[in-house]
Structures are given as structure tokens and as C-alpha cells.
Design a protein around this motif. Structure first.
Motif, PDB file in Angstrom:
ATOM      1  N   LEU A  46       8.958   9.821  18.852  1.00  0.00           N
ATOM      2  CA  LEU A  46       9.448   9.982  17.488  1.00  0.00           C
ATOM      3  C   LEU A  46       8.312  10.373  16.554  1.00  0.00           C
ATOM      4  CD1 LEU A  46      11.657   6.755  17.172  1.00  0.00           C
ATOM      5  CD2 LEU A  46      12.267   8.990  18.137  1.00  0.00           C
ATOM      6  N   VAL A  47       8.599  11.310  15.657  1.00  0.00           N
ATOM      7  CA  VAL A  47       7.697  11.650  14.562  1.00  0.00           C
ATOM      8  C   VAL A  47       8.382  11.215  13.276  1.00  0.00           C
ATOM      9  CG1 VAL A  47       6.621  13.524  13.259  1.00  0.00           C
ATOM     10  CG2 VAL A  47       6.565  13.555  15.763  1.00  0.00           C
ATOM     11  N   LEU A  48       7.739  10.326  12.519  1.00  0.00           N
ATOM     12  CA  LEU A  48       8.324   9.720  11.330  1.00  0.00           C
ATOM     13  C   LEU A  48       7.657  10.313  10.087  1.00  0.00           C
ATOM     14  CD1 LEU A  48       8.248   5.991  12.572  1.00  0.00           C
ATOM     15  CD2 LEU A  48       9.992   7.743  13.005  1.00  0.00           C
ATOM     16  N   LEU A  49       8.455  10.927   9.219  1.00  0.00           N
ATOM     17  CA  LEU A  49       7.933  11.657   8.052  1.00  0.00           C
ATOM     18  C   LEU A  49       8.293  10.926   6.764  1.00  0.00           C
ATOM     19  CD1 LEU A  49       8.859  15.306   9.133  1.00  0.00           C
ATOM     20  CD2 LEU A  49       6.725  14.045   9.543  1.00  0.00           C
ATOM     21  N   HIS A  50       7.295  10.615   5.976  1.00  0.00           N
ATOM     22  CA  HIS A  50       7.455   9.819   4.759  1.00  0.00           C
ATOM     23  C   HIS A  50       7.969  10.631   3.578  1.00  0.00           C
ATOM     24  CE1 HIS A  50       3.892  11.587   2.809  1.00  0.00           C
ATOM     25  NE2 HIS A  50       3.318  11.552   4.004  1.00  0.00           N
ATOM     26  N   GLY A  51       8.245   9.927   2.487  1.00  0.00           N
ATOM     27  CA  GLY A  51       8.725  10.569   1.273  1.00  0.00           C
ATOM     28  C   GLY A  51       7.605  10.969   0.327  1.00  0.00           C
ATOM     29  N   LEU A  52       7.977  11.698  -0.712  1.00  0.00           N
ATOM     30  CA  LEU A  52       7.018  12.206  -1.678  1.00  0.00           C
ATOM     31  C   LEU A  52       6.397  11.043  -2.461  1.00  0.00           C
ATOM     32  CD1 LEU A  52       7.770  15.293  -3.925  1.00  0.00           C
ATOM     33  CD2 LEU A  52       6.268  13.470  -4.672  1.00  0.00           C
ATOM     34  N   GLY A  53       5.082  11.058  -2.547  1.00  0.00           N
ATOM     35  CA  GLY A  53       4.374  10.002  -3.265  1.00  0.00           C
ATOM     36  C   GLY A  53       4.124   8.772  -2.413  1.00  0.00           C
ATOM     37  N   GLY A  54       4.468   8.831  -1.129  1.00  0.00           N
ATOM     38  CA  GLY A  54       4.232   7.704  -0.237  1.00  0.00           C
ATOM     39  C   GLY A  54       3.198   8.051   0.812  1.00  0.00           C
ATOM     40  N   ASN A  55       3.208   7.296   1.893  1.00  0.00           N
ATOM     41  CA  ASN A  55       2.362   7.612   3.040  1.00  0.00           C
ATOM     42  C   ASN A  55       3.052   7.099   4.296  1.00  0.00           C
ATOM     43  OD1 ASN A  55       1.647   4.799   3.352  1.00  0.00           O
ATOM     44  ND2 ASN A  55       0.034   5.085   1.827  1.00  0.00           N
ATOM     45  N   GLY A  56       2.587   7.557   5.449  1.00  0.00           N
ATOM     46  CA  GLY A  56       3.253   7.217   6.689  1.00  0.00           C
ATOM     47  C   GLY A  56       3.275   5.730   7.005  1.00  0.00           C
ATOM     48  N   PRO A  57       2.113   5.061   7.026  1.00  0.00           N
ATOM     49  CA  PRO A  57       2.112   3.638   7.381  1.00  0.00           C
ATOM     50  C   PRO A  57       2.944   2.781   6.435  1.00  0.00           C
ATOM     51  CG  PRO A  57      -0.101   4.554   7.558  1.00  0.00           C
ATOM     52  CD  PRO A  57       0.748   5.610   6.894  1.00  0.00           C
ATOM     53  N   GLY A  58       2.946   3.101   5.142  1.00  0.00           N
ATOM     54  CA  GLY A  58       3.711   2.306   4.190  1.00  0.00           C
ATOM     55  C   GLY A  58       5.193   2.570   4.260  1.00  0.00           C
ATOM     56  N   ASN A  59       5.561   3.850   4.272  1.00  0.00           N
ATOM     57  CA  ASN A  59       6.966   4.234   4.277  1.00  0.00           C
ATOM     58  C   ASN A  59       7.668   3.724   5.541  1.00  0.00           C
ATOM     59  OD1 ASN A  59       8.342   7.274   2.855  1.00  0.00           O
ATOM     60  ND2 ASN A  59       9.484   5.592   3.780  1.00  0.00           N
ATOM     61  N   TYR A  96       7.626   1.871  -4.936  1.00  0.00           N
ATOM     62  CA  TYR A  96       8.038   0.782  -4.057  1.00  0.00           C
ATOM     63  C   TYR A  96       6.900   0.338  -3.153  1.00  0.00           C
ATOM     64  CZ  TYR A  96      10.989  -1.952  -0.902  1.00  0.00           C
ATOM     65  OH  TYR A  96      11.535  -2.971  -0.162  1.00  0.00           O
ATOM     66  N   LEU A  97       6.034   1.270  -2.811  1.00  0.00           N
ATOM     67  CA  LEU A  97       4.925   0.950  -1.915  1.00  0.00           C
ATOM     68  C   LEU A  97       3.702   0.428  -2.659  1.00  0.00           C
ATOM     69  CD1 LEU A  97       5.144   4.043   0.475  1.00  0.00           C
ATOM     70  CD2 LEU A  97       6.091   1.758   0.832  1.00  0.00           C
ATOM     71  N   GLY A  98       3.829   0.276  -3.983  1.00  0.00           N
ATOM     72  CA  GLY A  98       2.712  -0.213  -4.775  1.00  0.00           C
ATOM     73  C   GLY A  98       1.624   0.814  -4.988  1.00  0.00           C
ATOM     74  N   LEU A  99       2.001   2.085  -4.911  1.00  0.00           N
ATOM     75  CA  LEU A  99       1.007   3.160  -5.012  1.00  0.00           C
ATOM     76  C   LEU A  99       1.058   3.891  -6.355  1.00  0.00           C
ATOM     77  CD1 LEU A  99       1.534   4.717  -1.449  1.00  0.00           C
ATOM     78  CD2 LEU A  99      -0.287   3.160  -2.151  1.00  0.00           C
ATOM     79  N   ARG A 100       1.823   3.370  -7.314  1.00  0.00           N
ATOM     80  CA  ARG A 100       2.046   4.132  -8.536  1.00  0.00           C
ATOM     81  C   ARG A 100       0.756   4.547  -9.250  1.00  0.00           C
ATOM     82  NH1 ARG A 100       6.407   6.312 -11.282  1.00  0.00           N
ATOM     83  NH2 ARG A 100       5.415   7.728 -12.738  1.00  0.00           N
ATOM     84  N   PRO A 101      -0.244   3.672  -9.383  1.00  0.00           N
ATOM     85  CA  PRO A 101      -1.479   4.125 -10.036  1.00  0.00           C
ATOM     86  C   PRO A 101      -2.126   5.316  -9.323  1.00  0.00           C
ATOM     87  CG  PRO A 101      -1.427   1.743  -9.919  1.00  0.00           C
ATOM     88  CD  PRO A 101      -0.299   2.236  -9.064  1.00  0.00           C
ATOM     89  N   LEU A 102      -2.065   5.299  -7.984  1.00  0.00           N
ATOM     90  CA  LEU A 102      -2.641   6.404  -7.220  1.00  0.00           C
ATOM     91  C   LEU A 102      -1.791   7.659  -7.360  1.00  0.00           C
ATOM     92  CD1 LEU A 102      -3.676   4.537  -3.943  1.00  0.00           C
ATOM     93  CD2 LEU A 102      -5.098   5.106  -5.924  1.00  0.00           C
TER      94      LEU A 102
END
Length: 292
Positions: free
Chosen positions: A55-68, A175-181
């Protein structure tokens, strides 16, 4: 050398070669036995006969793979899959936020990652699970980049297939706590992808020009009626022969799961598992996914 000595030497060499061959075969068998047949981002993982496509898992915009995929990745690994993710489309490697660069650039990175997974696992094809912008890429790549021959199944969670009327897809990062970044990336680098996947966006036009679904690929699109980001909701669906389109609420009418929550909802996780392996589908135990 006498005939007797020559025969003895030949016999010795043959025995040595046979022993070496047996040792090598035994080592290969041991290595195969030692390689895990499931795992999340475990590059020693070798797919099992039950689940031959990694499986290849693709994250959403503004996120990242490990978090999403912090929930869905381990869930699918526990089901017996070799699952891999990446953070694609980073404006800068120093900030772990992805998907903001041009769709074209991200799509090239994703294809290279698919090839890396195929090489590492020995698999001819992969299955792709994509969420939000990652769902868009799961559909876009096989058609626009032309690598449908490398893909067996696509499961897309709320992809903006036909474009979305709302540009706030970077809320995945919230949701991933990445908003400042995310804010820093948008301020310093902008978001070319945002303009390309809204209604009428350039890459949406490429994707929707003619049939979307590619021969040989099995597609499932899952959306939520409670989604406030990809709107209208049916913009996700591919109304073509052989494509399964479903709302979470078709199975779980009371589930309030929102756009971001799709990747963290146990009910959706089972829908994904069923789409990956329909021959061994299980009933969905309905819960309440995050309404975000």
C-alpha cells in the motif's frame, strides 16, 4: 593425475558446490522467513500471498504522511499489509508540511515513491489509499502521468476529483497540530496546489477531460455527507462504470465524520479494508469519527 585421483577431485568439487548451493538456499529461505509480511513503513516488509500488493498512503494538503496515517497506517498493517507513506510536495525540507507545491511536482514525487516501494517489495503493482489532496493524486497519477499499469486498486477518501468550491484544504494541518508551520509555508512559499484543485483548476481540468478511471485499476471513492471542506460532496465521485462511490453514512447513518476525520475514523478504516480485500469483507462496526 591418475584417473582415480581425477574422479576423486571431481567428486570433491561437486560435493562442495552442492553444499554451497544448499547453504545459499537455506539462507535465502531463512531471510524470506525473517522478512515481515506486514508492517507500516517497514522497508524490510515483503507482501504475503494474501495481500500481494503493498500500500502507498497519500496524505492531504497541509499534512504529512506519518501524521495523516498515524491511525490508518498501523490499522492496515495489522490487517496483514505492507504499508508505506511519504510526505510529498514540501515547499522546503526544513518544514514537515506537504502538498502545497504544484500538483505536477508532487505527482512526480509520488510516482518515484511508488517505484521505490515496488523495487523494495518486489511487487509489480501497488494499491493506493489517498486522503483529500492525496485522494486527488491517487486518481490523477494513473491517468495524467500514465502509470495505471503500476496500480491495482485506488481507494480515495474525499478527493476533490472535480474540484472543490472551498480552498481551505490546509485544515488537514490544523488537526495534526501543524497550523503554525502551514501558515509559515503559505506565507513564505504560497500554495500552487490550492489553485490547481479548486473548481476549474488547471489540474482538475486535466483529470476530468475524458474518462477518469483507467483500465485495469479498481476504484473506490469514499466521502462524507458531513464534509465541510470538499464541497459539494459529490464532487469527489467518479460516475463511471466499474467505480464504487459511497458515503460513509450509507453504512453508518449517524457517523458525523468530517473531511479530516475520515483518516481517523474506525468505521472508515473498515470500509477501506473492505475495498482493498472485498473477498474477505467484514461488517462495519459503526462509530463516531472526528467531525472535523
Amino acid at each position: 593425475m591418475s584417473t582415480l585421483l581425477r574422479r576423486a577431485a571431481v567428486a570433491f568439487v561437486a560435493a562442495a558446490m552442492l553444499a554451497t548451493s544448499a547453504t545459499a538456499a537455506s539462507a535465502a529461505q531463512s531471510a524470506t522467513a525473517a522478512a515481515p509480511s506486514s508492517g507500516f513503513d517497514d522497508w524490510s516488509c515483503k507482501p504475503s500471498a494474501a495481500h500481494p500488493e503493498p500500500l502507498v498512503l497519500l496524505h492531504g494538503l497541509g499534512g504529512n504522511g506519518p501524521g495523516n496515517y498515524s491511525y490508518l497506517g498501523p490499522f492496515l498493517a495489522a490487517k496483514g499489509y505492507c504499508a508505506f507513506t511519504l510526505t510529498y510536495g514540501q515547499a522546503t525540507p526544513a518544514i514537515p508540511v506537504g502538498g502545497t507545491v504544484s500538483i505536477i511536482q508532487s505527482a512526480a514525487e509520488i510516482e518515484a515513491f511508488i517505484d521505490r516501494v515496488r523495487t523494495a517489495t518486489g511487487a509489480a503493482k501497488v494499491d493506493i489509499v489517498g486522503h483529500s489532496e492525496g485522494g486527488f493524486h491517487s486518481i490523477y497519477g494513473p491517468k495524467v502521468r500514465g502509470y495505471a499499469g503500476k496500480v491495482a486498486k485506488v481507494i480515495a477518501l474525499a478527493p476533490p476529483t472535480h474540484g472543490t468550491t472551498f480552498g481551505g484544504l490546509v485544515s488537514v494541518g490544523d488537526y495534526l497540530g501543524l497550523r503554525p508551520l502551514v501558515d509559515q509555508v503559505l506565507r513564505d512559499f504560497g500554495c500552487p496546489a490550492c489553485d490547481q484543485i479548486i473548481v476549474g483548476g488547471s489540474e482538475v481540468q486535466k483529470l476530468t477531460a475524458g474518462p477518469i478511471a483507467q483500465p485495469g485499476v479498481k476504484y473506490t471513492v469514499i466521502a462524507s455527507r458531513a464534509d465541510l471542506l470538499v464541497t459539494p460532496h459529490e464532487t469527489s465521485f467518479i460516475r463511471e462504470t466499474g467505480v464504487r462511490n459511497e458515503f460513509v453514512q450509507d453504512s453508518c447513518p449517524l457517523d458525523p465524520v468530517g473531511h479530516v476525520g475520515l483518516a481517523f475514523d474506525p468505521s472508515v478504516a473498515q470500509l477501506v479494508a473492505n475495498a482493498l480485500d472485498p473477498a474477505h469483507a467484514h461488517s462495519v462496526l459503526c462509530g463516531f469519527g472526528p467531525p472535523l
